[in-house]
Scaffold this motif. Structure first.
Motif, PDB file in Angstrom:
ATOM      1  N   PHE A   1     -10.357  -6.705   8.955  1.00 32.76           N
ATOM      2  CA  PHE A   1     -11.077  -5.256   8.878  1.00 32.76           C
ATOM      3  C   PHE A   1     -10.179  -4.373   7.840  1.00 32.76           C
ATOM      4  CE2 PHE A   1     -12.545  -5.856  13.558  1.00 32.76           C
ATOM      5  CZ  PHE A   1     -13.714  -6.460  12.874  1.00 32.76           C
ATOM      6  N   SER A   2      -8.860  -4.533   7.669  1.00 31.60           N
ATOM      7  CA  SER A   2      -8.261  -3.891   6.791  1.00 31.60           C
ATOM      8  C   SER A   2      -8.096  -4.272   5.688  1.00 31.60           C
ATOM      9  CB  SER A   2      -6.432  -4.065   7.182  1.00 31.60           C
ATOM     10  OG  SER A   2      -5.745  -3.339   6.470  1.00 31.60           O
ATOM     11  N   PHE A   3      -8.261  -5.388   5.203  1.00 32.04           N
ATOM     12  CA  PHE A   3      -8.575  -5.948   3.820  1.00 32.04           C
ATOM     13  C   PHE A   3      -9.643  -5.580   3.325  1.00 32.04           C
ATOM     14  CE2 PHE A   3      -9.975  -8.761   0.645  1.00 32.04           C
ATOM     15  CZ  PHE A   3      -8.973  -9.080  -0.084  1.00 32.04           C
ATOM     16  N   VAL A   4     -11.023  -5.558   4.134  1.00 37.19           N
ATOM     17  CA  VAL A   4     -12.345  -5.191   3.992  1.00 37.19           C
ATOM     18  C   VAL A   4     -12.315  -3.503   3.559  1.00 37.19           C
ATOM     19  CG1 VAL A   4     -14.618  -4.651   4.673  1.00 37.19           C
ATOM     20  CG2 VAL A   4     -13.324  -6.897   4.899  1.00 37.19           C
ATOM     21  N   ALA A   5     -11.609  -2.724   4.212  1.00 41.15           N
ATOM     22  CA  ALA A   5     -11.410  -1.323   4.247  1.00 41.15           C
ATOM     23  C   ALA A   5     -10.754  -0.911   3.004  1.00 41.15           C
ATOM     24  CB  ALA A   5     -10.840  -0.577   5.484  1.00 41.15           C
ATOM     25  N   CYS A   6      -9.758  -1.604   2.446  1.00 40.50           N
ATOM     26  CA  CYS A   6      -9.211  -1.477   1.179  1.00 40.50           C
ATOM     27  C   CYS A   6      -9.929  -1.879   0.044  1.00 40.50           C
ATOM     28  CB  CYS A   6      -7.986  -2.100   1.265  1.00 40.50           C
ATOM     29  SG  CYS A   6      -6.675  -1.562   2.363  1.00 40.50           S
ATOM     30  N   ALA A   7     -10.558  -3.009   0.182  1.00 41.30           N
ATOM     31  CA  ALA A   7     -11.398  -3.462  -1.039  1.00 41.30           C
ATOM     32  C   ALA A   7     -12.783  -2.564  -1.078  1.00 41.30           C
ATOM     33  CB  ALA A   7     -11.830  -5.034  -0.416  1.00 41.30           C
ATOM     34  N   ARG A   8     -13.238  -2.086  -0.305  1.00 44.75           N
ATOM     35  CA  ARG A   8     -14.478  -1.402  -0.333  1.00 44.75           C
ATOM     36  C   ARG A   8     -14.177   0.017  -0.697  1.00 44.75           C
ATOM     37  NH1 ARG A   8     -18.948  -2.949   2.770  1.00 44.75           N
ATOM     38  NH2 ARG A   8     -19.953  -1.181   1.780  1.00 44.75           N
ATOM     39  N   ASN A   9     -12.914   0.367  -0.620  1.00 39.90           N
ATOM     40  CA  ASN A   9     -12.387   1.880  -0.925  1.00 39.90           C
ATOM     41  C   ASN A   9     -11.384   1.600  -1.860  1.00 39.90           C
ATOM     42  OD1 ASN A   9     -13.981   3.709   0.855  1.00 39.90           O
ATOM     43  ND2 ASN A   9     -12.852   2.507   2.434  1.00 39.90           N
ATOM     44  N   PHE A  10     -11.639   0.610  -2.802  1.00 40.99           N
ATOM     45  CA  PHE A  10     -10.637   0.257  -4.014  1.00 40.99           C
ATOM     46  C   PHE A  10     -10.236   1.644  -4.880  1.00 40.99           C
ATOM     47  CE2 PHE A  10      -9.738  -0.905  -8.296  1.00 40.99           C
ATOM     48  CZ  PHE A  10      -8.366  -1.783  -8.273  1.00 40.99           C
ATOM     49  N   LYS A  11     -11.320   2.174  -5.114  1.00 37.89           N
ATOM     50  CA  LYS A  11     -11.098   3.322  -6.302  1.00 37.89           C
ATOM     51  C   LYS A  11     -10.310   4.618  -5.575  1.00 37.89           C
ATOM     52  CE  LYS A  11     -15.612   2.720  -8.713  1.00 37.89           C
ATOM     53  NZ  LYS A  11     -16.867   3.325  -9.060  1.00 37.89           N
ATOM     54  N   ALA A  12     -10.455   4.913  -4.262  1.00 38.60           N
ATOM     55  CA  ALA A  12      -9.654   5.732  -3.764  1.00 38.60           C
ATOM     56  C   ALA A  12      -7.997   5.268  -3.493  1.00 38.60           C
ATOM     57  CB  ALA A  12      -9.990   6.052  -2.194  1.00 38.60           C
ATOM     58  N   PHE A  13      -8.002   3.958  -3.312  1.00 41.62           N
ATOM     59  CA  PHE A  13      -6.414   3.493  -2.926  1.00 41.62           C
ATOM     60  C   PHE A  13      -6.037   3.399  -4.453  1.00 41.62           C
ATOM     61  CE2 PHE A  13      -8.005   2.224   1.301  1.00 41.62           C
ATOM     62  CZ  PHE A  13      -6.575   2.537   1.818  1.00 41.62           C
ATOM     63  N   PHE A  14      -6.738   3.344  -5.486  1.00 42.98           N
ATOM     64  CA  PHE A  14      -6.138   2.842  -6.943  1.00 42.98           C
ATOM     65  C   PHE A  14      -5.760   4.454  -7.353  1.00 42.98           C
ATOM     66  CE2 PHE A  14      -6.745   3.230 -11.488  1.00 42.98           C
ATOM     67  CZ  PHE A  14      -6.208   2.368 -11.797  1.00 42.98           C
ATOM     68  N   LEU A  15      -6.378   5.535  -6.965  1.00 38.85           N
ATOM     69  CA  LEU A  15      -6.133   6.899  -7.321  1.00 38.85           C
ATOM     70  C   LEU A  15      -4.615   7.192  -6.379  1.00 38.85           C
ATOM     71  CD1 LEU A  15      -9.114   8.995  -8.032  1.00 38.85           C
ATOM     72  CD2 LEU A  15      -7.515   8.049  -9.593  1.00 38.85           C
ATOM     73  N   TYR A  16      -4.923   6.802  -5.294  1.00 37.74           N
ATOM     74  CA  TYR A  16      -3.653   7.059  -4.341  1.00 37.74           C
ATOM     75  C   TYR A  16      -2.603   6.535  -4.887  1.00 37.74           C
ATOM     76  CZ  TYR A  16      -1.042   6.440   0.153  1.00 37.74           C
ATOM     77  OH  TYR A  16      -0.173   6.390   1.175  1.00 37.74           O
ATOM     78  N   THR A  17      -2.522   5.291  -5.416  1.00 40.53           N
ATOM     79  CA  THR A  17      -1.234   4.624  -5.966  1.00 40.53           C
ATOM     80  C   THR A  17      -0.885   5.079  -7.137  1.00 40.53           C
ATOM     81  OG1 THR A  17      -2.236   2.286  -4.983  1.00 40.53           O
ATOM     82  CG2 THR A  17      -0.584   2.337  -6.821  1.00 40.53           C
ATOM     83  N   LEU A  18      -1.849   5.565  -8.147  1.00 40.14           N
ATOM     84  CA  LEU A  18      -1.556   6.297  -9.350  1.00 40.14           C
ATOM     85  C   LEU A  18      -0.847   7.794  -8.908  1.00 40.14           C
ATOM     86  CD1 LEU A  18      -4.492   5.771 -11.651  1.00 40.14           C
ATOM     87  CD2 LEU A  18      -2.186   4.754 -11.721  1.00 40.14           C
ATOM     88  N   GLY A  19      -1.369   8.209  -7.819  1.00 40.00           N
ATOM     89  CA  GLY A  19      -0.669   9.582  -7.514  1.00 40.00           C
ATOM     90  C   GLY A  19       0.722   9.703  -7.079  1.00 40.00           C
ATOM     91  N   TRP A  20       0.935   8.646  -6.260  1.00 39.74           N
ATOM     92  CA  TRP A  20       2.370   8.590  -5.757  1.00 39.74           C
ATOM     93  C   TRP A  20       3.350   7.978  -6.808  1.00 39.74           C
ATOM     94  CZ3 TRP A  20       4.709  10.675  -2.388  1.00 39.74           C
ATOM     95  CH2 TRP A  20       3.821  11.134  -0.849  1.00 39.74           C
ATOM     96  N   LEU A  21       2.805   7.152  -7.757  1.00 38.04           N
ATOM     97  CA  LEU A  21       3.654   6.706  -9.035  1.00 38.04           C
ATOM     98  C   LEU A  21       3.820   8.182  -9.682  1.00 38.04           C
ATOM     99  CD1 LEU A  21       1.756   3.622 -10.482  1.00 38.04           C
ATOM    100  CD2 LEU A  21       4.340   3.711  -9.373  1.00 38.04           C
ATOM    101  N   ALA A  22       2.887   9.059  -9.788  1.00 40.35           N
ATOM    102  CA  ALA A  22       3.120  10.210 -10.527  1.00 40.35           C
ATOM    103  C   ALA A  22       4.133  11.162  -9.852  1.00 40.35           C
ATOM    104  CB  ALA A  22       1.832  11.053 -10.777  1.00 40.35           C
ATOM    105  N   VAL A  23       4.402  11.043  -8.503  1.00 40.05           N
ATOM    106  CA  VAL A  23       5.079  11.742  -7.751  1.00 40.05           C
ATOM    107  C   VAL A  23       6.674  11.308  -7.847  1.00 40.05           C
ATOM    108  CG1 VAL A  23       6.036  12.445  -5.525  1.00 40.05           C
ATOM    109  CG2 VAL A  23       3.530  12.713  -6.071  1.00 40.05           C
ATOM    110  N   PHE A  24       6.648  10.036  -7.785  1.00 43.62           N
ATOM    111  CA  PHE A  24       7.991   9.342  -8.184  1.00 43.62           C
ATOM    112  C   PHE A  24       8.648   9.479  -9.279  1.00 43.62           C
ATOM    113  CE2 PHE A  24       6.933   7.466  -4.067  1.00 43.62           C
ATOM    114  CZ  PHE A  24       8.229   6.853  -3.499  1.00 43.62           C
ATOM    115  N   ILE A  25       7.789   9.317 -10.436  1.00 37.38           N
ATOM    116  CA  ILE A  25       8.014   9.400 -11.694  1.00 37.38           C
ATOM    117  C   ILE A  25       8.464  10.867 -12.226  1.00 37.38           C
ATOM    118  CG2 ILE A  25       7.353   9.456 -14.209  1.00 37.38           C
ATOM    119  CD1 ILE A  25       5.487   6.788 -13.625  1.00 37.38           C
ATOM    120  N   GLY A  26       7.730  11.997 -11.380  1.00 40.33           N
ATOM    121  CA  GLY A  26       8.128  13.330 -11.725  1.00 40.33           C
ATOM    122  C   GLY A  26       9.402  13.680 -10.857  1.00 40.33           C
TER     123      GLY A  26
END
Length: 259
Positions: free
Chosen positions: A181-206
């Motif tokens: 269920f977790s894998f499917v949730a991440c895969a089906r909401n891939f775009k949201a998790f992609f932006l989530y990852t980019l957002g945190w990368l921006a926070v760490f780099i900032g």
């Protein structure tokens, strides 16, 4: 329990909510994260079983950070024992969480074993045993290939375990089913998790850029080095604070209205 599809912009909303919630109770979350790290560090010190034990405990401790976020969102102060929520809801849930942890440990060692196919185990040795990381080793083609292989193999493992602790603990889902269920949730909401990852990368780099600017302003490069370690730990605590919101929005508790 029902899987929900969320818009891509939810990924950035999760980052904002994690930051906002952290700053409601910064001392509590920093303290809980230090406890998290302390438990893992003490576990790894045990001979022979240390590292596997630390890996087994990771899903339960992650669940504890999620529980702390729920407490803060509800307007309550997250007390230290909330970190061990996974072990305070009866024998059945405790066993299920430990089973989930055992699956994670097996998966993690599987990733390291896969990387060893590319460099004979040098990357795994450095990662697991803290071997010396020389420039020659880092530039070796086999070591680089092993690094990328481990990263690629860890991604699906991370997807399987992202929501799993919450599903096992709050929904009573069997450990193996929770991975699906977790894998499917991440895969089906891939775009949201992609932006989530980019957002945190921006926070760490900032945060890193800010530390370097401050050191340049004072003319002391050592300030950046000193500041980056506590800043990185605080950023990590913020990141763990945000995880609860990804679970809350991806799964609907049809009885209660939310996860």
């Amino acid at each position: 329990m029902k899987l929900q599809l969320v818009p891509a912009r939810s990924g950035l909303a999760w980052v904002r909510e994690g930051l906002r919630t952290f700053w409601r109770q910064p001392l509590a979350f920093v303290g809980l994260f230090f406890m998290f790290m302390a438990v893992v560090s003490v576990a790894t010190m045990l001979p022979w079983i240390g590292l596997p034990l630390a890996l087994v405990l990771l899903p339960a401790l992650t669940l504890g950070m999620m529980a702390a976020t729920r407490e803060a969102v509800a307007g309550r102060f997250p007390m230290p024992w909330v970190l061990f929520t996974a072990f305070r809801e009866g024998k059945a849930r405790t066993i299920a969480m430990l089973q989930l942890g055992a699956l994670y440990a097996a998966g993690f060692f599987g990733v390291m074993g896969f990387s060893a196919l590319f460099d004979g185990g040098k990357f795994a040795q450095v990662y697991l045993l803290g071997g010396s990381l020389t420039p020659e080793l880092m530039n070796a083609p086999g070591f680089q290939a092993a690094t990328w292989a481990a990263t690629a193999a860890y991604l699906p493992l991370s997807m399987m375990f992202w929501h799993a602790p919450a599903l096992v603990h709050w929904h009573g889902v069997a450990p193996v089913k929770s991975l699906f269920f977790s894998f499917v949730a991440c895969a089906r909401n891939f775009k949201a998790f992609f932006l989530y990852t980019l957002g945190w990368l921006a926070v760490f780099i900032g945060a890193g850029v800010l530390a370097m600017l401050i050191s340049a302003l004072f003319g002391n490069p050592g300030i950046a080095t000193v500041a980056l370690v506590p800043a990185a730990l605080m950023m990590a605590a913020m990141f763990f604070t945000s995880m609860w919101f990804t679970v809350r929005d991806c799964f609907l508790d049809e009885a209660a209205g939310s996860v």
